[in-house]
Scaffold this motif. Structure first.
Motif: not given
Length: 386
Positions: A314-328
Motif C-alpha cells: 500500500d505504501a509503494g515500497f514493494i509491488a503488489r505482485d507475487g507473495d503480497p497477492q496471497k491471503s493468509a
C-alpha cells in the motif's frame, strides 16, 4: 573508550533535522543494526569468559560488535550484567533511529575537508521520524529514555571487521581501507529539561550532541564506499507497536539489504529470498518468529506476514505482485499439516520493489554521490540508490 574523533566540537547550534533518510546497507551498519535488533531477544550474544566484554557475532558475517566495560566501571565493581542491561534495552527500532541520526550527522556526500560530522539531535524530532506517537508527557519522557539508551548503545558498540573485496579511489587508483574498529559516534553533550522530574529515573536528556567517528564518516559518505537505498522515512512512518506494523518495518529493512546485495545479473528476480531471511535478519520488536511459534496459535506468523506485506505494498515500497497477492487463508491451504512452519519459512518468495523503490534499485550502480569540494556546495542525491 573507542577509536573515535577526539577533536573538540564547534559550539552547539540549532538541532539538526531532515525530512527523509536513507537505508544504509553497508556491512558495518548491518552489523550494528542486527546487534540492536537482537538485543531484547538475546540472539547471537556472548559474554567473553576471560574479559569484561559482550560480543554479538552472526556466523558468516564479515563484521561483529563488541561492548567493553571501561576501566572506571570495572574499578567501581561493574560486571558484564551492566552491558547485558544495555543490550537488552535495544530492539529493531534502534536500527531506524541509527539510520535517521546518521543522515543528520553525515549525509552520503563527501564532507568538506575538516568539516564536523556532528551536531545537536532533538529527541522529539527522532521520535517523530521513527514512528513513535507519545500520547502523554510521561510517555514522551519514557521514549526519551529509550532513545538515549539507543544512543548510548551506539556509543559503546564497537563494530569490528573489514569488507570483502577491494575498493579503489577512482582518481588516484589507490586501495581504500575498509577495516574498522570503532563505534558509530560519541556523546559530547546532553541538554536536560528545564523542569526536572520528581522521579530521578525520568531525568533524561531532551537533546544530545553527537559526533560521528572518522572511520564511520568516511565509509558512509565517500562515493566508493557508501551503500544505501532510499525510503528510510517510509519505514519509519509505519506504526510499529502492533505485530503487522513491526513486521513491515523489519521486512522492509531486510529487503533493502537483500536488494542492495544482489548481483546485477540477478536483478531480474531470478534470485529470491526466503521468508526466514526477511524475518530473522532483524527480528520484530513485538516478538520474533520463534516467539510467535511458541504461542497457542503459531499460525499468527502467517497473519502478521500478510498484514506486513499489505502495509508495504500500500505504501509503494514493494509491488503488489507475487507473495503480497496471497491471503493468509491461501497460504495455510498450501501447507502440510506437519512441519508446516519450516516449510513456510524456508520457501523462496517473489517480492519485487514497488514504484517508490524500483528506479532506485535499477540505477543503484550509477547513482553515486557527487563529490563536492566545499561545504558551501555540499549536497546529496535525492531518492537515489548507491
Amino acid at each position: 573508550m573507542n577509536n573515535n574523533d577526539d577533536e573538540s566540537p564547534p559550539p552547539s547550534e540549532k538541532a539538526l533535522s531532515a525530512p527523509d533518510f536513507l537505508i544504509h546497507t553497508s556491512p558495518e551498519m548491518d552489523a550494528l543494526e542486527r546487534a540492536a535488533a537482537d538485543g531484547k531477544h538475546g540472539r547471537h550474544y556472548t559474554n567473553l569468559p576471560m574479559e569484561p566484554a559482550r560480543v554479538h557475532q552472526v556466523q558468516g558475517a564479515s563484521h561483529y560488535v563488541r561492548l567493553d566495560l571501561t576501566d572506571a566501571e570495572q574499578m567501581a565493581g561493574a560486571q558484564t550484567e551492566f552491558l547485558e542491561n544495555l543490550t537488552d534495552a535495544q530492539d529493531a527500532d534502534s536500527a531506524l533511529a541509527f539510520l535517521y541520526i546518521s543522515r543528520l550527522l553525515a549525509p552520503p556526500s563527501p564532507l568538506a575537508v575538516r568539516e564536523y560530522a556532528g551536531g545537536k539531535i532533538d529527541l522529539d524530532d527522532v521520535i517523530a521520524k521513527i514512528g513513535w506517537d507519545p500520547r502523554t508527557s510521561t510517555e514522551r519522557r519514557e521514549m526519551h529514555k529509550r532513545l538515549y539508551q539507543f544512543m548510548r548503545f551506539a556509543e559503546r558498540a564497537t563494530v569490528i571487521g573489514v569488507r570483502r573485496g577491494k575498493y579503489k579511489d577512482k582518481h588516484t587508483g589507490q586501495t581504500i581501507p575498509t577495516e574498522i574498529r570503532a563505534s558509530l559516534w560519541r556523546i559530547i553533550k546532553v541538554e536536560m529539561p528545564e523542569q526536572q522530574s520528581l522521579y530521578p529515573e525520568m531525568d533524561v536528556p531532551v537533546s544530545v550532541e553527537l559526533v560521528m567517528s572518522r572511520e564511520w564518516t568516511s565509509l558512509l559518505t565517500q562515493p566508493q564506499t557508501a551503500q544505501y537505498l532510499p525510503m528510510g522515512e517510509l519505514l519509519g512512518s509505519i506504526p510499529g507497536n502492533k505485530p503487522s506494523g513491526a513486521w513491515a518495518r523489519v521486512i522492509g529493512l531486510a529487503l533493502a539489504s537483500f536488494w542492495r546485495r544482489l548481483p546485477r545479473e540477478s536483478m531480474d528476480g531470478s534470485v529470491k529470498p526466503t521468508r526466514r531471511e526477511l524475518l530473522e535478519r532483524y527480528p520484530p520488536k513485538t516478538g520474533s518468529v520463534s516467539d510467535v511459534l511458541a504461542t497457542h496459535n503459531p499460525q499468527y506468523i502467517i497473519t502478521y506476514w500478510c498484514g506486513a506485506l499489505q502495509i508495504l505494498s500500500d505504501a509503494g515500497f514493494i509491488a503488489r505482485d507475487g507473495d503480497p497477492q496471497k491471503s493468509a487463508k491461501e497460504m495455510r491451504a498450501e501447507l502440510p499439516r506437519q512441519g508446516w512452519a519450516d516449510v513456510w519459512l524456508d520457501t523462496q518468495i517473489d517480492i519485487q520493489p514497488g514504484p517508490l523503490m524500483a528506479d532506485a534499485i535499477k540505477s543503484r550502480g550509477s547513482a553515486l554521490p557527487v563529490p563536492v569540494p566545499t561545504a558551501r556546495k555540499r549536497g546529496r542525491p535525492r531518492r537515489m540508490a548507491n
